[in-house]
Design a protein around this motif. Structure first.
Motif, PDB file in Angstrom:
ATOM      1  N   LEU A  44       0.851  -1.186   0.000  1.00  0.00           N
ATOM      2  CA  LEU A  44       0.000   0.000   0.000  1.00  0.00           C
ATOM      3  C   LEU A  44       0.884   1.232   0.000  1.00  0.00           C
ATOM      4  CD1 LEU A  44      -3.093   0.589   2.262  1.00  0.00           C
ATOM      5  CD2 LEU A  44      -1.263   2.270   2.211  1.00  0.00           C
ATOM      6  N   GLU A  45       0.472   2.254  -0.758  1.00  0.00           N
ATOM      7  CA  GLU A  45       1.262   3.481  -0.809  1.00  0.00           C
ATOM      8  C   GLU A  45       0.334   4.687  -0.913  1.00  0.00           C
ATOM      9  OE1 GLU A  45       5.066   3.802  -3.096  1.00  0.00           O
ATOM     10  OE2 GLU A  45       3.952   5.344  -4.208  1.00  0.00           O
ATOM     11  N   SER A  46       0.612   5.689  -0.094  1.00  0.00           N
ATOM     12  CA  SER A  46      -0.119   6.962  -0.145  1.00  0.00           C
ATOM     13  C   SER A  46       0.892   8.060  -0.434  1.00  0.00           C
ATOM     14  CB  SER A  46      -0.826   7.227   1.190  1.00  0.00           C
ATOM     15  OG  SER A  46      -1.360   8.536   1.230  1.00  0.00           O
ATOM     16  N   ARG A  47       0.551   8.912  -1.380  1.00  0.00           N
ATOM     17  CA  ARG A  47       1.493   9.958  -1.803  1.00  0.00           C
ATOM     18  C   ARG A  47       0.799  11.320  -1.765  1.00  0.00           C
ATOM     19  NH1 ARG A  47       6.211   9.639  -4.942  1.00  0.00           N
ATOM     20  NH2 ARG A  47       6.794  11.574  -5.977  1.00  0.00           N
ATOM     21  N   ASP A  86      -3.233  13.455   8.171  1.00  0.00           N
ATOM     22  CA  ASP A  86      -4.663  13.200   7.932  1.00  0.00           C
ATOM     23  C   ASP A  86      -4.898  12.721   6.499  1.00  0.00           C
ATOM     24  OD1 ASP A  86      -5.223  13.960  10.495  1.00  0.00           O
ATOM     25  OD2 ASP A  86      -5.880  15.996   9.979  1.00  0.00           O
ATOM     26  N   TYR A  87      -4.169  13.320   5.570  1.00  0.00           N
ATOM     27  CA  TYR A  87      -4.314  12.937   4.156  1.00  0.00           C
ATOM     28  C   TYR A  87      -3.912  11.474   3.973  1.00  0.00           C
ATOM     29  CZ  TYR A  87      -3.971  13.319  -0.941  1.00  0.00           C
ATOM     30  OH  TYR A  87      -4.138  13.149  -2.294  1.00  0.00           O
ATOM     31  N   HIS A  88      -2.763  11.099   4.567  1.00  0.00           N
ATOM     32  CA  HIS A  88      -2.309   9.711   4.467  1.00  0.00           C
ATOM     33  C   HIS A  88      -3.310   8.764   5.113  1.00  0.00           C
ATOM     34  CE1 HIS A  88       1.464  10.421   2.577  1.00  0.00           C
ATOM     35  NE2 HIS A  88       2.062  11.001   3.613  1.00  0.00           N
ATOM     36  N   ARG A  89      -3.821   9.124   6.302  1.00  0.00           N
ATOM     37  CA  ARG A  89      -4.757   8.241   6.995  1.00  0.00           C
ATOM     38  C   ARG A  89      -5.993   7.983   6.131  1.00  0.00           C
ATOM     39  NH1 ARG A  89      -6.311  11.308  11.070  1.00  0.00           N
ATOM     40  NH2 ARG A  89      -8.212  11.898   9.936  1.00  0.00           N
ATOM     41  N   ASP A  90      -6.525   9.055   5.558  1.00  0.00           N
ATOM     42  CA  ASP A  90      -7.709   8.898   4.711  1.00  0.00           C
ATOM     43  C   ASP A  90      -7.408   8.014   3.505  1.00  0.00           C
ATOM     44  OD1 ASP A  90      -9.044  10.528   6.470  1.00  0.00           O
ATOM     45  OD2 ASP A  90      -8.858  12.346   5.235  1.00  0.00           O
ATOM     46  N   ASN A  91      -6.236   8.221   2.891  1.00  0.00           N
ATOM     47  CA  ASN A  91      -5.848   7.407   1.741  1.00  0.00           C
ATOM     48  C   ASN A  91      -5.708   5.935   2.113  1.00  0.00           C
ATOM     49  OD1 ASN A  91      -5.838   9.369  -0.191  1.00  0.00           O
ATOM     50  ND2 ASN A  91      -3.613   9.557  -0.353  1.00  0.00           N
ATOM     51  N   VAL A  92      -5.036   5.699   3.244  1.00  0.00           N
ATOM     52  CA  VAL A  92      -4.781   4.321   3.682  1.00  0.00           C
ATOM     53  C   VAL A  92      -6.093   3.606   3.982  1.00  0.00           C
ATOM     54  CG1 VAL A  92      -3.843   2.939   5.574  1.00  0.00           C
ATOM     55  CG2 VAL A  92      -2.456   4.745   4.536  1.00  0.00           C
ATOM     56  N   LEU A  93      -6.981   4.261   4.748  1.00  0.00           N
ATOM     57  CA  LEU A  93      -8.251   3.625   5.103  1.00  0.00           C
ATOM     58  C   LEU A  93      -9.103   3.362   3.877  1.00  0.00           C
ATOM     59  CD1 LEU A  93      -9.150   5.573   8.379  1.00  0.00           C
ATOM     60  CD2 LEU A  93      -8.204   3.264   8.141  1.00  0.00           C
ATOM     61  N   ASP A  97     -10.232  -0.372   2.635  1.00  0.00           N
ATOM     62  CA  ASP A  97     -11.644  -0.702   2.401  1.00  0.00           C
ATOM     63  C   ASP A  97     -11.837  -1.327   1.019  1.00  0.00           C
ATOM     64  OD1 ASP A  97     -12.679   0.005   4.811  1.00  0.00           O
ATOM     65  OD2 ASP A  97     -13.208   2.059   4.230  1.00  0.00           O
ATOM     66  N   GLN A  98     -11.194  -0.748   0.023  1.00  0.00           N
ATOM     67  CA  GLN A  98     -11.314  -1.265  -1.342  1.00  0.00           C
ATOM     68  C   GLN A  98     -10.715  -2.675  -1.440  1.00  0.00           C
ATOM     69  OE1 GLN A  98      -9.379   1.153  -4.283  1.00  0.00           O
ATOM     70  NE2 GLN A  98      -9.643  -0.349  -5.914  1.00  0.00           N
ATOM     71  N   GLN A  99      -9.529  -2.866  -0.850  1.00  0.00           N
ATOM     72  CA  GLN A  99      -8.868  -4.171  -0.921  1.00  0.00           C
ATOM     73  C   GLN A  99      -9.640  -5.230  -0.130  1.00  0.00           C
ATOM     74  OE1 GLN A  99      -4.865  -3.417   0.429  1.00  0.00           O
ATOM     75  NE2 GLN A  99      -4.209  -2.556  -1.547  1.00  0.00           N
ATOM     76  N   ARG A 100     -10.247  -4.822   0.995  1.00  0.00           N
ATOM     77  CA  ARG A 100     -11.033  -5.781   1.772  1.00  0.00           C
ATOM     78  C   ARG A 100     -12.253  -6.238   0.973  1.00  0.00           C
ATOM     79  NH1 ARG A 100     -11.690  -3.127   6.203  1.00  0.00           N
ATOM     80  NH2 ARG A 100     -13.697  -2.153   5.678  1.00  0.00           N
ATOM     81  N   THR A 101     -12.892  -5.283   0.309  1.00  0.00           N
ATOM     82  CA  THR A 101     -14.063  -5.629  -0.512  1.00  0.00           C
ATOM     83  C   THR A 101     -13.676  -6.634  -1.595  1.00  0.00           C
ATOM     84  OG1 THR A 101     -15.062  -3.453  -0.129  1.00  0.00           O
ATOM     85  CG2 THR A 101     -15.831  -4.702  -2.039  1.00  0.00           C
ATOM     86  N   GLU A 102     -12.561  -6.385  -2.268  1.00  0.00           N
ATOM     87  CA  GLU A 102     -12.094  -7.301  -3.314  1.00  0.00           C
ATOM     88  C   GLU A 102     -11.795  -8.682  -2.728  1.00  0.00           C
ATOM     89  OE1 GLU A 102      -8.738  -5.293  -4.907  1.00  0.00           O
ATOM     90  OE2 GLU A 102      -9.901  -4.034  -6.292  1.00  0.00           O
ATOM     91  N   PHE A 103     -11.112  -8.705  -1.587  1.00  0.00           N
ATOM     92  CA  PHE A 103     -10.716  -9.974  -0.975  1.00  0.00           C
ATOM     93  C   PHE A 103     -11.940 -10.775  -0.544  1.00  0.00           C
ATOM     94  CE2 PHE A 103      -9.055 -12.416   2.765  1.00  0.00           C
ATOM     95  CZ  PHE A 103      -8.196 -13.241   2.059  1.00  0.00           C
ATOM     96  N   SER A 125      -1.627  -6.047  -2.083  1.00  0.00           N
ATOM     97  CA  SER A 125      -2.783  -5.882  -1.200  1.00  0.00           C
ATOM     98  C   SER A 125      -2.372  -6.186   0.234  1.00  0.00           C
ATOM     99  CB  SER A 125      -3.917  -6.830  -1.626  1.00  0.00           C
ATOM    100  OG  SER A 125      -4.934  -6.859  -0.644  1.00  0.00           O
ATOM    101  N   VAL A 126      -2.971  -5.460   1.170  1.00  0.00           N
ATOM    102  CA  VAL A 126      -2.670  -5.713   2.583  1.00  0.00           C
ATOM    103  C   VAL A 126      -3.234  -7.066   3.011  1.00  0.00           C
ATOM    104  CG1 VAL A 126      -2.547  -3.287   3.220  1.00  0.00           C
ATOM    105  CG2 VAL A 126      -4.746  -4.461   3.297  1.00  0.00           C
TER     106      VAL A 126
END
Length: 411
Positions: A44-47, A86-93, A97-103, A125-126
């Protein structure tokens, strides 16, 4: 910084026209990256990309008109840091969420489904570690080792295996525990495998790809399974010494019962020396660790200070029988390369004579060496710390002039 600032032509024109009263302005681009990695894989990467305004003017007060704030710098930095966090936290969460849905939608269960997920949406994926654990749990009750070996190239797979299986998968290709067992069963000689293991050790600092991660617990698993202890003990990131490589190539890696084993450093050192006087080079020390009689004779005759190479060697030789004045053109003759070689040979013969003659040298020696490299390594390692080492080497170099250079190269 995420790149060089773009040149602001309009700002620069104002800066020049106003004779630097209007400050030059530029934006410096930056990037802040938050990455979550596992077993060397980025899951996972947030930029966050942002820029900082920079102003320059010869007249110091003028930039302040353009800054918009003269507040506390530490407080402003804290506000900016909170914003980025805050920006990173929002990106990570959001990504999780997206990866959990896929999994959860894919919900891979069989080995084939899990493998497809790991090479597809689960590649970054995490939930990758969870998928790898599911794949490990699919191992059959019989022949589980072969199953794990087939999946061992999946990144992170080996690291999650139980030790009893992990032990077989660590090491370079064709030299892992599972490979060694197969090749031994095929009739490959254990000595040959050990030589391959030693020669496979990388020249550069080991980071991965050799036996990184191998522990005593892993080695015990392999020994209990019947792999030769000599092979298992060599499954380490410790660099093999030159003596060990030499011993492996000459087949000197078996004990009195014929079992392959890794000798100690002391044993490897002793393999360099012959315990007789039949080698090409006589040892200046006897098996009792005292100077041989011929060395004492040379030291007492002070031969090292009078005999060397070139003119000094010839002079020392001829002065012994007072024949120097009978040699015509001695100065010009001995000053050239031919004279140097003649002088060295004469000097060696003089040293042999001063040491009691060649028969006396061989007769008072009970240890010898087959080559100069072994001689230099052994003598320096075993006696380099002793008080008489310098005198012993000084005398020995007169018998074997080429030893000096070899000694200097030994580390």
């Amino acid at each position: 910084m995420a790149g060089a600032p773009d040149f602001d032509g309009l700002s620069f024109l104002g800066y020049m026209v106003s004779l630097t009263l209007i400050p030059y302005h530029e934006e410096r681009p930056y990037a802040d990256v938050y990455a979550l990695t596992w077993q060397g894989e980025t899951l996972l990467e947030s930029r966050v990309n942002y820029s900082i305004d920079n102003y320059f003017s010869v007249y110091f007060p003028t930039p302040m008109m353009f800054l918009g704030s003269l507040g506390d710098e530490a407080a402003e930095t804290a506000i900016a840091t909170d914003y980025v966090t805050d920006y990173h936290r929002d990106n990570v969460l959001a990504t999780i969420d997206q990866q959990r849905t896929e999994f959860e939608q894919l919900n891979p269960q069989t080995a084939e489904e899990i493998a497809a997920y790991l090479t597809g949406p689960g590649a970054n994926s995490v939930y990758r570690p969870s998928a790898v654990l599911r794949l490990i749990d699919q191992a059959p009750e019989t022949d589980a080792l072969a199953y794990h070996a087939a999946n061992s190239k999946i990144p992170g797979y080996i690291d999650l295996l139980p030790v009893r299986y992990q032990a077989w998968m660590i090491g370079p290709n064709s030299l892992r525990g599972i490979d060694l067992e197969t090749r031994l069963a095929q009739g490959v000689n254990a000595d040959q495998l050990l030589v391959q293991m030693l020669n496979a050790y990388p020249d550069q600092y080991v980071r991965s790809g050799y036996y990184t991660g191998m522990t005593q617990a892993h080695r015990q698993v392999l020994k209990d399974a019947g792999l030769p202890e000599g092979l298992v003990d060599r499954m380490t990131n410790e660099a093999p010494s030159n003596q060990l490589l030499a011993a492996a190539k000459t087949g000197k890696l078996r004990d009195e019962n014929g079992n392959i084993r890794i000798p100690t450093q002391e044993e490897l050192l002793e393999q360099l020396v012959r315990h007789d006087n039949q080698g090409k080079y006589m040892s200046p020390y006897t098996s009792d660790d005292v100077l041989a009689e011929w060395v004492n004779s040379a030291i007492n005759a002070n031969i090292g200070s009078t005999v060397g190479t070139g003119v000094g060697a010839a002079a020392g030789a001829y002065l012994g029988d007072k024949a120097l004045e009978q040699v015509p053109f001695v100065g010009s003759f001995l000053g050239g390369a031919v004279g140097a070689e003649v002088g060295k040979n004469i000097g060696r013969e003089t040293a042999i004579s001063a040491s009691g003659g060649w028969e006396a040298i061989r007769g008072s020696s009970d240890r010898s060496f087959d080559d100069l490299s072994s001689m230099a390594r052994y003598l320096k390692a075993k006696y380099g710390h002793t008080g008489n080492f310098a005198d012993a080497m000084d005398a020995t170099r007169q018998i074997y002039p080429e030893l000096a250079e070899t000694l200097a190269q030994v580390r």
